[in-house]
Design an enzyme around this catalytic site. Structure first.
Site, PDB file in Angstrom:
ATOM      1  N   VAL A 163      -6.381  99.994  -1.189  1.00 39.66           N
ATOM      2  CA  VAL A 163      -6.964  98.493  -1.514  1.00 39.66           C
ATOM      3  C   VAL A 163      -6.971  97.531  -0.687  1.00 39.66           C
ATOM      4  CG1 VAL A 163      -7.177  97.227  -3.580  1.00 39.66           C
ATOM      5  CG2 VAL A 163      -6.845  99.537  -3.920  1.00 39.66           C
ATOM      6  N   ASP A 179       1.233 100.508 -12.348  1.00 36.73           N
ATOM      7  CA  ASP A 179       0.373 101.550 -11.604  1.00 36.73           C
ATOM      8  C   ASP A 179      -0.327 102.347 -12.461  1.00 36.73           C
ATOM      9  OD1 ASP A 179      -0.347 103.439  -9.641  1.00 36.73           O
ATOM     10  OD2 ASP A 179       0.247 102.273  -8.186  1.00 36.73           O
ATOM     11  N   ASN A 234       1.627  98.688   2.277  1.00 37.75           N
ATOM     12  CA  ASN A 234       0.753  99.510   3.238  1.00 37.75           C
ATOM     13  C   ASN A 234      -0.513  98.604   3.941  1.00 37.75           C
ATOM     14  OD1 ASN A 234       1.801 101.995   2.435  1.00 37.75           O
ATOM     15  ND2 ASN A 234       0.447 102.099   0.825  1.00 37.75           N
ATOM     16  N   HIS A 282       4.317  97.665  -4.024  1.00 32.22           N
ATOM     17  CA  HIS A 282       4.522  98.819  -4.960  1.00 32.22           C
ATOM     18  C   HIS A 282       6.055  98.405  -5.224  1.00 32.22           C
ATOM     19  CE1 HIS A 282       0.913 101.392  -4.493  1.00 32.22           C
ATOM     20  NE2 HIS A 282       0.895 100.839  -3.223  1.00 32.22           N
ATOM     21  N   HIS A 322      -0.777  93.836  -1.633  1.00 34.05           N
ATOM     22  CA  HIS A 322      -0.111  94.256  -2.743  1.00 34.05           C
ATOM     23  C   HIS A 322       1.249  94.946  -2.387  1.00 34.05           C
ATOM     24  CE1 HIS A 322      -2.592  97.833  -1.877  1.00 34.05           C
ATOM     25  NE2 HIS A 322      -1.756  98.322  -2.598  1.00 34.05           N
TER      26      HIS A 322
END
Length: 120
Positions: free
Chosen positions: A102, A35, A93, A108, A106
């Site tokens: 985004v 990140d 999210n 994290h 994805h």
């Protein structure tokens, strides 16, 4: 395959090699990279290589092999950084209320330190 996927999002550009990333690991269906704004000692993003807006889209539309390879890559990262014993956090999210920045699914992966309580 998707719900209003934006081909100009930053992760789509990374997948097309239009934007560089600090790649960690990848397989046929997933890519992981550091990140650019880390929130922990270890903060890695894992994205599918195909176009999925969020977790719901990925879980509903991805083929079984894509899902297996995606989560296999997450486990390989957990092993690579040796964070299974002390713990880690996976966050995804979705949508406006989930504060998704985004519009490409994805995860994290955060670890390497005590991450504190997520919600107080």
């Amino acid at each position: 395959m998707n719900r209003s996927y934006d081909d100009n999002n930053v992760f789509a550009k990374i997948l097309r090699n239009e934007i560089n990333c600090s790649k960690v690991l990848e397989n046929e269906f997933a890519l992981s990279f550091m990140d650019i704004n880390p929130q922990a000692k270890i903060h890695i993003l894992v994205i599918p290589k195909n176009k999925y807006v969020d977790f719901y889209d990925f879980n509903s539309a991805a083929k079984s092999r894509e899902k297996i390879d995606f989560w296999k890559l997450v486990n390989e990262l957990i092993d690579k950084y040796d964070i299974s014993n002390n713990g880690f956090r996976l966050i995804t999210n979705s949508g406006k209320d989930g504060n998704q920045d985004v519009p490409h699914f994805h995860v994290h992966l955060l670890g390497g330190q005590n991450l504190g309580r997520m919600i107080n």
